[in-house]
Design a protein around this motif. Structure first.
Motif, PDB file in Angstrom:
ATOM      1  N   GLU A 149       0.958  -1.195  -0.093  1.00 56.93           N
ATOM      2  CA  GLU A 149      -0.031  -0.072   0.088  1.00 56.93           C
ATOM      3  C   GLU A 149       0.993   1.311   0.189  1.00 56.93           C
ATOM      4  OE1 GLU A 149      -3.508   2.331   0.010  1.00 56.93           O
ATOM      5  OE2 GLU A 149      -3.200   0.045  -0.586  1.00 56.93           O
ATOM      6  N   PRO A 150       1.941   1.383   0.879  1.00 54.41           N
ATOM      7  CA  PRO A 150       2.733   2.523   0.695  1.00 54.41           C
ATOM      8  C   PRO A 150       3.333   2.825  -0.657  1.00 54.41           C
ATOM      9  CG  PRO A 150       3.353   1.296   2.548  1.00 54.41           C
ATOM     10  CD  PRO A 150       2.376   0.289   1.815  1.00 54.41           C
ATOM     11  N   PHE A 151       3.534   1.944  -1.456  1.00 50.28           N
ATOM     12  CA  PHE A 151       4.117   2.082  -2.933  1.00 50.28           C
ATOM     13  C   PHE A 151       2.844   2.293  -3.865  1.00 50.28           C
ATOM     14  CE2 PHE A 151       6.913  -0.889  -0.732  1.00 50.28           C
ATOM     15  CZ  PHE A 151       8.151  -0.134  -0.763  1.00 50.28           C
ATOM     16  N   TYR A 152       1.679   1.584  -3.636  1.00 53.67           N
ATOM     17  CA  TYR A 152       0.693   1.898  -4.546  1.00 53.67           C
ATOM     18  C   TYR A 152       0.098   3.232  -4.341  1.00 53.67           C
ATOM     19  CZ  TYR A 152       0.027  -3.322  -5.305  1.00 53.67           C
ATOM     20  OH  TYR A 152       0.334  -4.630  -5.806  1.00 53.67           O
ATOM     21  N   SER A 153       0.234   3.748  -3.064  1.00 51.03           N
ATOM     22  CA  SER A 153      -0.462   5.061  -2.774  1.00 51.03           C
ATOM     23  C   SER A 153       0.263   6.206  -3.232  1.00 51.03           C
ATOM     24  CB  SER A 153      -0.541   5.044  -1.262  1.00 51.03           C
ATOM     25  OG  SER A 153       0.531   5.362  -0.535  1.00 51.03           O
ATOM     26  N   LYS A 154       1.525   5.725  -3.768  1.00 46.05           N
ATOM     27  CA  LYS A 154       2.238   6.865  -4.437  1.00 46.05           C
ATOM     28  C   LYS A 154       1.723   7.260  -5.818  1.00 46.05           C
ATOM     29  CE  LYS A 154       6.643   5.928  -2.220  1.00 46.05           C
ATOM     30  NZ  LYS A 154       7.890   5.563  -2.243  1.00 46.05           N
ATOM     31  N   ALA A 155       0.775   6.560  -6.425  1.00 41.24           N
ATOM     32  CA  ALA A 155       0.138   6.669  -7.836  1.00 41.24           C
ATOM     33  C   ALA A 155      -0.339   8.274  -7.822  1.00 41.24           C
ATOM     34  CB  ALA A 155      -1.045   5.652  -8.088  1.00 41.24           C
ATOM     35  N   LYS A 156      -0.268   8.727  -9.115  1.00 38.63           N
ATOM     36  CA  LYS A 156      -1.044   9.917  -9.176  1.00 38.63           C
ATOM     37  C   LYS A 156      -2.411   9.871  -8.923  1.00 38.63           C
ATOM     38  CE  LYS A 156       2.519  11.674 -12.468  1.00 38.63           C
ATOM     39  NZ  LYS A 156       2.989  12.194 -13.875  1.00 38.63           N
ATOM     40  N   TYR A 157      -3.057   8.665  -9.365  1.00 35.97           N
ATOM     41  CA  TYR A 157      -4.425   8.684  -8.969  1.00 35.97           C
ATOM     42  C   TYR A 157      -4.977   7.505  -8.483  1.00 35.97           C
ATOM     43  CZ  TYR A 157      -3.785  12.372 -12.573  1.00 35.97           C
ATOM     44  OH  TYR A 157      -3.532  13.219 -13.511  1.00 35.97           O
ATOM     45  N   CYS A 158      -5.647   7.313  -7.492  1.00 30.67           N
ATOM     46  CA  CYS A 158      -6.294   6.256  -6.834  1.00 30.67           C
ATOM     47  C   CYS A 158      -7.703   6.109  -7.232  1.00 30.67           C
ATOM     48  CB  CYS A 158      -5.962   6.498  -5.239  1.00 30.67           C
ATOM     49  SG  CYS A 158      -6.412   5.050  -4.537  1.00 30.67           S
ATOM     50  N   VAL A 159      -7.858   4.916  -7.829  1.00 31.53           N
ATOM     51  CA  VAL A 159      -9.398   4.751  -8.299  1.00 31.53           C
ATOM     52  C   VAL A 159      -9.888   3.585  -7.414  1.00 31.53           C
ATOM     53  CG1 VAL A 159     -10.792   4.236 -10.128  1.00 31.53           C
ATOM     54  CG2 VAL A 159      -8.790   5.863 -10.441  1.00 31.53           C
ATOM     55  N   ASP A 160     -11.028   3.984  -6.904  1.00 28.51           N
ATOM     56  CA  ASP A 160     -11.575   2.836  -5.894  1.00 28.51           C
ATOM     57  C   ASP A 160     -12.533   2.132  -6.865  1.00 28.51           C
ATOM     58  OD1 ASP A 160     -13.086   1.156  -4.259  1.00 28.51           O
ATOM     59  OD2 ASP A 160     -13.656   2.662  -3.224  1.00 28.51           O
TER      60      ASP A 160
END
Length: 175
Positions: A143-154
């Motif tokens: 999650e700490p890596f994924y959350s660095k994405a420019k856009y988070c889409v649920d």
């Protein structure tokens, strides 16, 4: 040149949604796992077993650089672990739009076919309860890596068509 990197946990829909997204956006679709399997002449599972994870992750890293700087607009489906290796997230963020397709472990487990479980080295042989437990722990580590994405889409409450429209809209608005 537009590059859209789809990131997220294995089985979250990066490849299936990526194909549809590329078609809708008039872009080329690239599935990193498939490209590596083709080039190596072996499955991801076999590459992990015979060459080791580091060898595979280095091949992923080189492919991120190659695709990120290639000509043309592309939707790139990354491997689930790619964002957590070295500084791959920073690299992908510098090369294009990174979209984190967020789903819960339970949602992903329900999406995975028996074949889908078998072809993923870390999921092989787990029953449903073990699968969700493993994924919950592993996803928390990533999650700490994924959350660095420019856009988070649920992704939970959206159909594929809604996700495609939403992703194309946010990428277009932020070009």
């Amino acid at each position: 040149m537009k590059k859209i990197f789809l990131i997220g946990y294995m089985g979250c829909g990066k490849s299936s949604l990526g194909r549809k997204l590329a078609k809708a956006g008039g872009m080329e679709f690239m599935d990193m796992d498939s490209i590596i399997e083709q080039r190596e002449g072996a499955s991801i599972s076999d590459i992990f077993h015979y060459q080791g994870e580091e060898y595979f992750r280095d091949a992923e890293r080189a492919l991120i650089e190659e695709l990120g700087t290639a000509e043309g607009d592309m939707v790139i489906s990354t491997g689930g672990g790619a964002p957590a290796w070295q500084n791959n997230m920073e690299l992908m963020n510098s090369l294009g739009a990174t979209i984190y397709l967020r789903r819960t472990a339970q949602q992903i487990a329900s999406r995975l076919s028996p074949h889908g479980r078998q072809k993923r080295p870390k999921l092989r042989g787990l029953n449903d309860e073990e699968l969700v437990a493993f994924m919950t722990t592993n996803m928390a580590e990533r999650e700490p890596f994924y959350s660095k994405a420019k856009y988070c889409v649920d992704c939970a409450e959206r159909s594929d068509a809604e996700l495609i429209d939403y992703i194309l809209q946010i990428v277009k608005e932020n070009e």
